[in-house]
Scaffold this motif. Structure first.
Motif, short mmCIF file in Angstrom:
data_model
loop_
_atom_site.label_atom_id
_atom_site.label_comp_id
_atom_site.label_asym_id
_atom_site.label_seq_id
_atom_site.Cartn_x
_atom_site.Cartn_y
_atom_site.Cartn_z
N GLN A 56 42.03 67.26 71.32
CA GLN A 56 43.40 67.38 71.81
C GLN A 56 44.20 66.14 71.47
N GLU A 57 43.56 64.99 71.53
CA GLU A 57 44.26 63.75 71.18
C GLU A 57 44.51 63.67 69.67
N ARG A 58 43.52 64.08 68.90
CA ARG A 58 43.65 63.96 67.43
C ARG A 58 44.58 65.01 66.86
N ALA A 59 44.44 66.26 67.27
CA ALA A 59 45.28 67.34 66.74
C ALA A 59 46.60 67.43 67.49
N GLY A 60 46.59 67.00 68.76
CA GLY A 60 47.79 66.82 69.54
C GLY A 60 48.75 67.99 69.55
N SER A 61 49.99 67.68 69.19
CA SER A 61 51.05 68.68 69.27
C SER A 61 50.81 69.85 68.34
N GLU A 62 50.12 69.61 67.21
CA GLU A 62 49.86 70.72 66.28
C GLU A 62 48.94 71.75 66.92
N TRP A 114 50.24 86.33 78.28
CA TRP A 114 50.06 85.54 77.07
C TRP A 114 51.35 84.85 76.66
N THR A 115 52.47 85.54 76.88
CA THR A 115 53.77 84.93 76.57
C THR A 115 54.00 83.71 77.45
N LEU A 116 53.72 83.82 78.74
CA LEU A 116 53.89 82.69 79.65
C LEU A 116 52.94 81.55 79.28
N SER A 117 51.73 81.89 78.87
CA SER A 117 50.78 80.86 78.44
C SER A 117 51.29 80.13 77.20
N ALA A 118 51.93 80.87 76.30
CA ALA A 118 52.50 80.25 75.10
C ALA A 118 53.58 79.24 75.48
N PHE A 119 54.44 79.59 76.42
CA PHE A 119 55.49 78.67 76.84
C PHE A 119 54.93 77.45 77.55
N ARG A 120 53.80 77.62 78.23
CA ARG A 120 53.17 76.45 78.84
C ARG A 120 52.58 75.51 77.79
N GLN A 121 52.09 76.08 76.69
CA GLN A 121 51.54 75.25 75.61
C GLN A 121 52.62 74.43 74.92
N ASP A 122 53.68 75.10 74.47
CA ASP A 122 54.76 74.42 73.77
C ASP A 122 56.02 75.27 73.87
N PRO A 123 56.93 74.95 74.78
CA PRO A 123 58.09 75.80 75.02
C PRO A 123 58.96 76.03 73.78
N ASP A 173 47.36 77.96 51.43
CA ASP A 173 48.39 76.93 51.45
C ASP A 173 48.10 75.94 52.57
N TRP A 174 47.32 74.91 52.26
CA TRP A 174 47.09 73.85 53.23
C TRP A 174 47.08 72.51 52.49
N ASP A 175 47.24 71.44 53.22
CA ASP A 175 47.32 70.10 52.65
C ASP A 175 45.91 69.56 52.46
N GLN A 176 45.46 69.54 51.22
CA GLN A 176 44.10 69.08 50.94
C GLN A 176 43.94 67.58 51.14
N ASP A 177 45.06 66.85 51.17
CA ASP A 177 44.99 65.40 51.37
C ASP A 177 45.21 65.01 52.83
N GLY A 178 45.53 65.97 53.67
CA GLY A 178 45.78 65.68 55.07
C GLY A 178 44.50 65.68 55.89
N ASP A 179 44.63 65.43 57.18
CA ASP A 179 43.50 65.51 58.11
C ASP A 179 43.03 66.96 58.15
N GLN A 180 41.80 67.19 57.69
CA GLN A 180 41.34 68.57 57.57
C GLN A 180 41.11 69.23 58.93
N LEU A 181 40.91 68.44 59.98
CA LEU A 181 40.85 69.03 61.31
C LEU A 181 42.20 69.63 61.68
N VAL A 182 43.26 68.86 61.47
CA VAL A 182 44.60 69.34 61.78
C VAL A 182 44.94 70.55 60.92
N GLU A 183 44.57 70.50 59.64
CA GLU A 183 44.85 71.64 58.75
C GLU A 183 44.08 72.88 59.19
#
Length: 236
Positions: free
Chosen positions: A177-183, A210-219, A72-82
């Motif tokens: 990091q700039e292209r995939a960004g928040s994803e 690892w839990t603390l690292s996860a919150f640093r990535q995206d709370p 289940d992925w978006d075949q029409d989307g940016d394949q790097l992001v997918e």
């Protein structure tokens, strides 16, 4: 002798002389007609770096088809992001342009986690090249207790491995990091929470790290994933 996964792939790639590279692991079967249409596509469309197809997994004892992996992925989307969201490319289904492998100089390297050398390579190819999917079923994957992926990958902590490979990818290629960004950050956070949940039975300290690292990535993502994980533990 059994060397793992990345170790024999790297010298094989160095020895290969072709312009197009396919991979056939020990438990994979290419179906008749797999290669010709993929080769034709790569010859006709110069901006495609990798083409991959459909597959089926089957039980070695019974021969019955078994579900394997998300498709289940978006075949029409940016394949790097997918690809950041999920590793949906089945290694044995691909045909890859050699120049796409060479462009970023990644090849098959030891990522520090068994079995994810191909994932890192697909991510690096997606930075510069089109990745094309075809609906044809091109391979079968034989499942049994001695699969290298079972012995080396799934018996460890696959969520931590996925997070680690994405972290490595982001470090190697800051432009990702700039292209995939928040994803990219959200996906790493989800994997780290999943990894921490599995690691608690082995090391509470690593699980906390690892839990603390996860919150640093995206709370926000980490909090949602953590809440879901806690809820699943209490409903079992």
């Amino acid at each position: 002798r059994r060397q793992g996964i990345a170790e024999p792939r790297a010298p094989a790639l160095r020895l290969a002389g072709g312009e197009l590279i396919g991979l056939l692991d020990s438990d994979d079967f290419w179906l008749p007609g797999k290669l010709a249409p993929q080769a034709a596509l790569l010859v006709d469309e110069a901006d495609i770096g990798l083409v991959h197809g459909e597959f089926e997994a089957f039980d070695n004892e019974t021969g019955e088809t078994i579900p394997w992996g998300s498709r289940d992925w978006d075949q029409d989307g940016d394949q790097l992001v997918e690809l950041v969201r999920q590793a949906f490319i089945m290694c044995g289904s691909v045909l890859v342009r050699r120049s796409a492998i060479d462009q970023r100089g990644v090849g098959f390297i030891d990522t520090g986690y068994p079995g994810y050398d191909d994932y890192l390579l697909w991510l690096s190819i997606a930075l510069d090249w089109r990745i094309e999917h075809e609906d044809r079923k091109v391979m079968r994957y034989r499942r049994h207790a001695a699969n290298l992926s079972h012995v080396l990958v799934y018996s460890a902590n696959p969520a931590r491995a996925r997070a680690g490979v994405l972290e490595l990818f982001a470090t190697m290629f800051p432009e990702a990091q700039e292209r995939a960004g928040s994803e990219l950050r959200r996906t790493i956070a989800r994997h780290l929470i999943g990894a921490a949940a599995r690691e608690r039975s082995r090391s509470n300290i690593r699980a906390l790290q690892w839990t603390l690292s996860a919150f640093r990535q995206d709370p926000t993502t980490a909090l949602v994933a953590f809440t879901q994980t806690v809820g699943e533990r209490f409903t079992r």
